[in-house]
Design a protein around this motif. Structure first.
Motif, short mmCIF file in Angstrom:
data_model
loop_
_atom_site.label_atom_id
_atom_site.label_comp_id
_atom_site.label_asym_id
_atom_site.label_seq_id
_atom_site.Cartn_x
_atom_site.Cartn_y
_atom_site.Cartn_z
N LEU A 43 -25.27 -57.74 90.23
CA LEU A 43 -24.89 -56.74 91.24
C LEU A 43 -23.66 -55.91 90.87
O LEU A 43 -23.69 -54.69 91.02
CB LEU A 43 -24.71 -57.40 92.60
N PRO A 44 -22.57 -56.50 90.38
CA PRO A 44 -21.42 -55.65 90.01
C PRO A 44 -21.77 -54.60 88.96
O PRO A 44 -21.26 -53.48 88.99
CB PRO A 44 -20.39 -56.64 89.47
N HIS A 45 -22.67 -54.94 88.05
CA HIS A 45 -23.05 -54.01 86.99
C HIS A 45 -24.00 -52.94 87.50
O HIS A 45 -23.99 -51.81 87.01
CB HIS A 45 -23.66 -54.79 85.82
N ILE A 46 -24.80 -53.28 88.51
CA ILE A 46 -25.65 -52.29 89.17
C ILE A 46 -24.76 -51.29 89.91
O ILE A 46 -24.92 -50.08 89.78
CB ILE A 46 -26.64 -52.95 90.13
N ARG A 47 -23.80 -51.83 90.66
CA ARG A 47 -22.91 -50.95 91.45
C ARG A 47 -22.05 -50.06 90.57
O ARG A 47 -21.72 -48.94 90.95
CB ARG A 47 -22.04 -51.80 92.37
N SER A 48 -21.69 -50.53 89.38
CA SER A 48 -20.87 -49.71 88.47
C SER A 48 -21.70 -48.65 87.75
O SER A 48 -21.15 -47.75 87.14
CB SER A 48 -20.19 -50.60 87.43
N GLY A 49 -23.03 -48.81 87.81
CA GLY A 49 -23.90 -47.87 87.12
C GLY A 49 -24.22 -48.28 85.69
O GLY A 49 -24.89 -47.54 84.97
#
Length: 77
Positions: A43-49
């Motif tokens: 999730l953090p990597h999805i949110r960061s793009g």
């Protein structure tokens, strides 16, 4: 490594990793094209793009990422 041709007709190679973080590192670096991962880890990597979700394997889809379909919604059983 095992080559897999699944019901979509895509040919894939299974690459085993020792957990999510090493696999995510390879996804972000562009050395691996896709993975089935744990939402909490990715999730953090999805949110960061840094990575893009394609579909959820769970039913129903997660309210955390509205608009990301399930695999079944994408036309696969």
């Amino acid at each position: 490594m095992m080559h897999i041709t699944n019901i979509t007709g895509m040919r894939m190679v299974h690459v085993p990793f020792r957990g999510g973080p090493p696999a995510i590192t390879e996804i972000i670096a562009g050395r691996v094209d896709m993975m089935f991962g744990n939402l909490a880890e990715i999730l953090p990597h999805i949110r960061s793009g840094a990575v893009r979700p394609i579909a959820f394997t769970s039913v129903p889809p997660s309210p955390v990422l509205p608009g990301v379909p399930t695999i079944a919604d994408s036309g696969l059983p």
